[in-house]
Design a protein around this motif. Structure first.
Motif, PDB file in Angstrom:
ATOM      1  N   ILE A 148      93.031 -38.482 -89.381  1.00 42.86           N
ATOM      2  CA  ILE A 148      94.143 -37.954 -88.612  1.00 42.86           C
ATOM      3  C   ILE A 148      94.118 -38.659 -87.263  1.00 42.86           C
ATOM      4  O   ILE A 148      93.052 -39.011 -86.760  1.00 42.86           O
ATOM      5  CB  ILE A 148      94.072 -36.417 -88.436  1.00 42.86           C
TER       6      ILE A 148
ATOM      7  N   THR B  37      96.402 -39.014 -92.805  1.00 43.24           N
ATOM      8  CA  THR B  37      96.833 -37.708 -93.315  1.00 43.24           C
ATOM      9  C   THR B  37      97.905 -37.091 -92.447  1.00 43.24           C
ATOM     10  O   THR B  37      98.858 -36.490 -92.947  1.00 43.24           O
ATOM     11  CB  THR B  37      95.616 -36.761 -93.396  1.00 43.24           C
TER      12      THR B  37
ATOM     13  N   SER C 189      94.819 -28.962 -84.215  1.00 43.43           N
ATOM     14  CA  SER C 189      94.036 -27.791 -84.615  1.00 43.43           C
ATOM     15  C   SER C 189      94.896 -26.762 -85.331  1.00 43.43           C
ATOM     16  O   SER C 189      94.508 -26.215 -86.370  1.00 43.43           O
ATOM     17  CB  SER C 189      93.390 -27.146 -83.385  1.00 43.43           C
TER      18      SER C 189
ATOM     19  N   ALA D  28      96.032 -27.710 -89.086  1.00 45.79           N
ATOM     20  CA  ALA D  28      95.014 -28.031 -90.088  1.00 45.79           C
ATOM     21  C   ALA D  28      95.368 -27.399 -91.424  1.00 45.79           C
ATOM     22  O   ALA D  28      95.745 -26.230 -91.506  1.00 45.79           O
ATOM     23  CB  ALA D  28      93.643 -27.541 -89.627  1.00 45.79           C
TER      24      ALA D  28
ATOM     25  N   LEU E  86      88.669 -38.611 -87.126  1.00 40.71           N
ATOM     26  CA  LEU E  86      89.689 -38.154 -86.187  1.00 40.71           C
ATOM     27  C   LEU E  86      89.737 -39.161 -85.050  1.00 40.71           C
ATOM     28  O   LEU E  86      88.731 -39.367 -84.367  1.00 40.71           O
ATOM     29  CB  LEU E  86      89.367 -36.758 -85.656  1.00 40.71           C
TER      30      LEU E  86
ATOM     31  N   TRP F 147      89.625 -29.539 -89.145  1.00 42.02           N
ATOM     32  CA  TRP F 147      89.843 -30.537 -90.190  1.00 42.02           C
ATOM     33  C   TRP F 147      88.550 -30.939 -90.892  1.00 42.02           C
ATOM     34  O   TRP F 147      88.565 -31.811 -91.760  1.00 42.02           O
ATOM     35  CB  TRP F 147      90.507 -31.778 -89.587  1.00 42.02           C
TER      36      TRP F 147
ATOM     37  N   VAL G 119      85.976 -32.716 -89.859  1.00 45.43           N
ATOM     38  CA  VAL G 119      85.903 -34.164 -89.643  1.00 45.43           C
ATOM     39  C   VAL G 119      84.451 -34.640 -89.662  1.00 45.43           C
ATOM     40  O   VAL G 119      83.570 -34.010 -89.073  1.00 45.43           O
ATOM     41  CB  VAL G 119      86.563 -34.523 -88.293  1.00 45.43           C
TER      42      VAL G 119
END
Length: 340
Positions: free
Chosen positions: A113, A139, A149, A152, A160, A182, A184
């Motif tokens: 992302i 994504t 946030s 998500a 990220l 996410w 990550v």
């Protein structure tokens, strides 16, 4: 996973030949031929005998691998420097293979992302895409960390990327929230202006930092380094999971064998009073564990590339042997047997 777990060491990362070969999707034997016969790459050699490749070495191997899969003979390109390899690679940037030869072989895309529309657009430029050794699948793209946030979708992503004009320590909780939302694996920050305290805080929290470059070549190089870290990080994460469920075999020295094979054979042949024949079963297990312990020690001495793994297996076998020796003593006591 918390940001602290993603801490990037200050030292230049090094990789053993097996890891580099996996990144490039090639046998270790081929990599060694490239090194020894063609001098295509020159890793350092550790005192242990392991060949250690730096990030620049890995990047070079990946470029050579791409070109050989496009039909170039390794002998014709092995002597080219990094700039020349990049130039040859760029002539094939419009290839129908898209994001690179490894994607054509089914390599899973990196999921990411991006927080920052401008950065997302730059990542689509040819100078960046052509350096990718595996496809990048964006994504989602967001304008702010808070937006990321809240949006998500419960899908874990590999990376990220956050672009910010000015870096402030106060943004750390927002970055952490986006990372958690996410799930990550790695966070990276491209910034334009920041004080020393802010950059130090983000590095200490585990973020990979870059003062945003004006040229795409520098951005592409940074992106390549992120790929390398993610490839390295995946097995490491798995290893951490395994270690959480594995005894700490390095905590104490391994005791020598309590019983030799002759003694264990004699114990296994004794007539038991317990219906389950525990003395025989435990004695046979001990002989197998002792044999595997010796086998692992021999493998560690014969194969430098696998020395660490076999040393670990040897210690696991030694710890297990010690536990079963204690178990045999307990069984013998229960059976009224006299052990040497």
């Amino acid at each position: 996973m918390v940001l602290k777990e993603l801490l990037v060491p200050a030292a230049q990362p090094t990789f053993r030949s097996g890891a580099v070969a996996r990144m490039a999707g090639m046998p270790v034997s081929t990599l060694r031929i490239w090194e020894q016969r063609y001098q295509a790459v020159g890793p350092t050699v550790a005192p242990s005998g392991h060949r250690l490749y730096g990030a620049a070495d890995v990047e070079r191997v990946l470029l050579l691998r791409q070109l050989t899969e496009r039909g170039y003979a390794i002998g014709s390109i092995a002597a080219l420097d990094a700039a020349q390899l990049q130039q040859v690679t760029s002539t094939h940037s419009a290839s129908p293979a898209g994001h690179g030869v490894r994607s054509a072989r089914g390599t899973a895309a990196l999921r990411l992302i991006v927080v920052g529309q401008a950065l997302a657009l730059r990542l689509q430029r040819a100078a960046v895409v052509q350096r990718q050794t595996r496809p990048w699948r964006v994504t989602a793209v967001f304008e702010s960390l808070a937006e990321a946030s809240h949006a998500a979708a419960g899908v874990a992503v590999d990376l990220l990327l956050w672009q910010t004009p000015g870096l402030q320590v106060s943004a750390l909780p927002e970055l952490k929230a986006a990372q958690d939302a996410w799930r990550v694996r790695q966070v990276a920050v491209a910034y334009r202006f920041a004080g020393a305290a802010a950059t130090s805080a983000f590095v200490a929290a585990g973020a990979v930092m870059l003062r945003e470059p004006g040229d795409d070549a520098s951005l592409a190089k940074w992106a390549t380094s992120l790929e390398i870290r993610l490839v390295q990080c995946a097995p490491a994460a798995d290893a951490q999971s395994v270690r959480r469920n594995t005894p700490d075999v390095a905590a104490n020295p391994i005791a020598p064998r309590r019983f030799n094979d002759a003694t264990l054979t004699a114990i296994a042949g004794l007539s038991p009073t317990l219906a389950c024949e525990c003395p025989r079963h435990v004695a046979e297990l001990l002989m197998q564990l002792s044999s595997f312990e010796s086998y692992s020690a021999d493998c560690a001495n014969r194969s430098p590339a696998d020395a660490e793994l076999h040393a670990y297996l040897q210690r696991i076998a030694g710890v297990s042997r010690g536990l079963f020796e204690a178990a045999l003593e307990r069984v013998a006591h229960q059976e009224g047997l006299m052990l040497p």
